[in-house]
Write an enzyme that holds these catalytic residues in place. Structure first.
Site, PDB file in Angstrom:
ATOM      1  N   HIS A  29      -9.971  11.210  -1.772  1.00 57.56           N
ATOM      2  CA  HIS A  29      -9.732  11.073  -0.331  1.00 57.56           C
ATOM      3  C   HIS A  29     -10.942  10.436   0.336  1.00 57.56           C
ATOM      4  CE1 HIS A  29      -5.953  12.252   1.049  1.00 57.56           C
ATOM      5  NE2 HIS A  29      -6.016  13.534   0.724  1.00 57.56           N
ATOM      6  N   GLU A  87       8.435  -5.943 -12.935  1.00 61.06           N
ATOM      7  CA  GLU A  87       7.248  -5.394 -13.586  1.00 61.06           C
ATOM      8  C   GLU A  87       7.509  -5.024 -15.043  1.00 61.06           C
ATOM      9  OE1 GLU A  87       5.873  -2.020 -11.301  1.00 61.06           O
ATOM     10  OE2 GLU A  87       7.885  -1.265 -10.957  1.00 61.06           O
ATOM     11  N   ASP A 122       1.905  -3.330 -13.816  1.00 58.97           N
ATOM     12  CA  ASP A 122       2.762  -2.898 -14.921  1.00 58.97           C
ATOM     13  C   ASP A 122       3.228  -4.061 -15.781  1.00 58.97           C
ATOM     14  OD1 ASP A 122       2.898  -0.076 -14.892  1.00 58.97           O
ATOM     15  OD2 ASP A 122       4.078  -0.154 -13.055  1.00 58.97           O
ATOM     16  N   CYS A 157       2.658  -7.792  -5.652  1.00 63.84           N
ATOM     17  CA  CYS A 157       2.003  -6.640  -5.029  1.00 63.84           C
ATOM     18  C   CYS A 157       1.097  -5.899  -6.007  1.00 63.84           C
ATOM     19  CB  CYS A 157       3.030  -5.703  -4.396  1.00 63.84           C
ATOM     20  SG  CYS A 157       4.174  -4.994  -5.581  1.00 63.84           S
TER      21      CYS A 157
HETATM   22  C1  PEP Z   1       2.479  -2.745 -10.105  1.00 62.23           C
HETATM   23  O1  PEP Z   1       2.913  -2.224 -11.126  1.00 62.23           O
HETATM   24  O2  PEP Z   1       1.884  -3.843 -10.079  1.00 62.23           O
HETATM   25  C2  PEP Z   1       2.628  -2.053  -8.815  1.00 62.23           C
HETATM   26  C3  PEP Z   1       2.309  -2.642  -7.690  1.00 62.23           C
HETATM   27  O3  PEP Z   1       3.054  -0.767  -8.815  1.00 62.23           O
HETATM   28  P1  PEP Z   1       2.127   0.483  -9.197  1.00 62.23           P
HETATM   29  O4  PEP Z   1       0.713  -0.015  -9.313  1.00 62.23           O
HETATM   30  O5  PEP Z   1       2.298   1.469  -8.122  1.00 62.23           O
HETATM   31  O6  PEP Z   1       2.696   0.896 -10.501  1.00 62.23           O
HETATM   32 MG    MG Z   2       4.257  -0.529 -11.054  1.00 63.52          MG
END
Ligand code: PEP
Ligand code: MG
Length: 595
Positions: free
Chosen positions: A198, A442, A466, A513
């Site tokens: 945190h 992913e 991922d 992302c």
């Molecule tokens: C990813 O897998 O790139 C993603 C954005 O999801 P997370 O990191 O939450 O698995």
């Molecule tokens: Mg992911």
């Protein structure tokens, strides 16, 4: 020989980006509060219960007062840390556990609190996910408050700082961190902590650079020593020589200029010529999101809804979810009239375990996680979709499905969404009927089959965190295989290309992302290959924005051709340095920008 102490640079975890220089303020304050343990006399249990209840009420009042004062003072969402503490002190299972230790085992109230806190700590510590393990710190914080209240209401030890400094602490509780005078704390250095604590999240949200995990730093450094803190690379220098200090001051100036330009300049992600690659932010509910606007975020590209399932015994209700999604949607709208909130549905499993929900699996990353979990728990899925739909009238929401590996999952998800819509319609509750839906790409199969998946959705968002681990069979969290975890591997580039082409051919947009979006060499390449949006931790937006402002669309096209035609037999390090070389050929002062 001079007695001048040797300059020393210590490497820790790069917890919050940025640079700071200042005198050390040492704080060793988190040794556990000593707790006497004894049996209360028979017949005195109710008196002990009363003491506990009084302490509980006092802590509640203090927390409510603190939340109100912080809201008033800062208007920031970092009050969520304390709302979470308030939920803990209101938690019936916590109260029951303390009270039964008092009535059944005749323990004194303080020892009963410690026993309950120890159990909660053990439960969190067993969890696989670093974020969940870090919740031990919240238990410490609440326990400390209760013990101090039982001990006659002594106030929470306050770190009294009256002039600018770098706080060097064994550890900090979130309460202590948030109460620090922000005008004086230039940076944090802590012995403990992690990048998901945190305190780390608060530091990032507040724009205070931080380095954690520097064991013994409170013994190595003396009060008043000048500290050079590099939160971008996770380093702390003590006893620096004059030229190092001067170079460091230059670095701080450059970083300041860059942030100011980011605020004053064109919208984040505007190219020098030929359009833009809008930069969005990744957010976690429960973690402050106040600074996104200042950093230039143009929307929320990933809302990790699973964080709402944290720190609790029961799943969040539809109402609780609705309120959280509505607030996030309203916040997204404040970033721009068309700004969207990309709400990813519950992505648990793998390394994100939740007590009472996720089952033990031999191979959890390949198990019943994410969309698979939701499709096998329709009630949870429907509830979440209803809450998201209800919030969709307060701002633009897109729903995003994680871990999609086949078309059937999208077809089934669409049925659950339709059911949630008809429930709301029947109840006369308004929602956005045309709410866009997207698939995370992913899993390699999803990228390979992107053309088929595109027919079912309005957008793709590539989760490179991922995608890289599944494609290269390299655990994203395992140090032993980081050399294999290569976003620029030719296989990844092929999957990215297939995904972008499938999106184009089907007229849908595609974002990234995963963390690689914030990497200068790699994130720019994704944009060059045709990705429409990059979403990242907001603190990384100014640097990426600056890079895009120096490139034209033609440059990006050239970069994609260059990177995609590199010899497949080239090693990972050479590939990265070739791409970096290309970027430097267009932006010779690249190293000055990446500050
Ligand atoms: C990813 O897998 O790139 C993603 C954005 O999801 P997370 O990191 O939450 O698995
Ligand atoms: Mg992911």
């Amino acid at each position: 020989m001079s007695n001048k102490p040797q300059m020393q640079t210590l490497a820790g975890l790069a917890t919050a980006r940025g640079y700071a220089i200042g005198p050390a303020f040492i704080y060793r304050g988190n040794a556990a509060v000593p707790v006497p343990e004894y049996c209360v006399e028979v017949g005195c249990e109710s008196e002990e219960m009363l003491r506990f209840r009084r302490a509980l009420n006092e802590v509640k009042r203090d927390l409510e007062g603190l939340i109100a004062a912080l809201r008033e003072r800062t208007g920031r969402e970092d009050v969520m840390v304390f709302e979470c503490h308030l939920m803990m002190v209101d938690d019936p299972s916590l109260i029951d556990s303390v009270e039964s230790a008092i009535t059944e085992d005749r323990l004194n109230a303080a020892a009963a609190v410690r026993r309950t806190a120890d159990r909660a700590r053990a439960q969190f510590a067993r969890m696989n996910d670093a974020y969940f393990r870090e919740r031990v710190r919240d238990v410490d914080d609440v326990e400390r408050r209760l013990l101090l209240a039982l001990d006659g209401g002594a106030p929470e030890p306050y770190v009294e700082i009256k002039s600018p400094c770098i706080l060097v602490a064994d550890d900090l509780t979130p309460s202590q961190a948030v109460q620090l005078p922000r005008e004086f704390v230039l940076g944090f250095v802590t012995e403990g902590g992690s990048t998901t604590s945190h305190v780390a999240l608060l530091a990032r949200a507040l724009g205070i650079p931080a380095v954690s995990g520097l064991k013994d730093i409170t013994s190595i450094v003396q009060a008043g020593d000048t500290i050079l803190l590099d939160g971008t690379n996770g380093a702390v220098t003590v006893n620096a020589d004059v030229s190092t200090v001067l170079d460091f001051r230059d670095l701080i100036e450059r970083q300041k200029e860059l942030s100011e330009e980011a605020v004053l300049g064109a919208p984040a992600g505007t190219l020098k010529e030929g359009g833009e690659v809008p930069l969005y932010a990744n957010v976690h509910p429960g973690v402050p999101i106040g600074g996104l606007r200042e950093l230039g975020a143009r929307g929320i590209g990933l809302y990790r809804s699973e964080y709402l399932w944290l720190n609790r015994e029961l799943e969040p209700t539809e109402e609780e979810q609705f309120q959280a999604y509505r607030d996030a949607a309203v916040f997204a709208k404040s970033l721009g009239e068309d700004a969207t909130l990309t709400l990813r549905v519950l992505d648990i499993g793998g390394d994100k375990t939740v007590a009472g929900i996720t089952q033990h699996e031999t191979n959890p990353f390949l198990g019943n996680r994410s969309i698979r979990y939701l499709l096998s728990h329709r009630e949870t899925f429907e509830t979440q979709l209803r809450a998201a739909l209800r919030a969709s009238v307060f701002g633009k929401i897109c729903i995003m499905y994680p871990m999609i590996s086949c078309e059937e999952e999208l077809v089934e998800s669409a049925k659950v969404l339709e059911k949630a819509k008809s429930d709301l319609e029947a109840a006369g509750i308004p929602f956005d009927r045309e709410i866009p839906v997207g698939a995370m790409i992913e899993v390699p199969a999803a990228a390979l089959n992107a053309a088929a998946l595109a027919k079912h959705v309005n957008f793709f968002s590539i989760g490179t965190n991922d995608l890289v681990q599944y494609t290269l069979a390299a655990d994203r969290g395992n140090d032993a295989v980081t050399h294999l975890y290569q976003p620029l591997h030719p296989a990844i580039l092929k999957l990215m290309r297939m995904t972008v082409d499938a999106a184009r051919a089907n007229g849908i947009y595609v974002g990234v992302c995963g963390e690689s979006a914030a990497d200068p060499v790699i994130g720019v390449l994704w944009a060059a290959m045709g990705v429409d949006i990059l979403s990242m931790s907001a603190t990384y937006i100014p640097v990426m924005s600056k890079l895009f402002s120096r490139l034209t669309r033609n440059d990006l096209d050239e970069y994609a051709r260059f990177a995609e035609s590199l010899d497949v037999s080239m090693g990972a390090a050479d590939r990265l340095s070739a791409c970096r070389g290309w970027l430097i050929s267009k932006i010779p002062d690249l190293d000055n920008i990446i500050v």
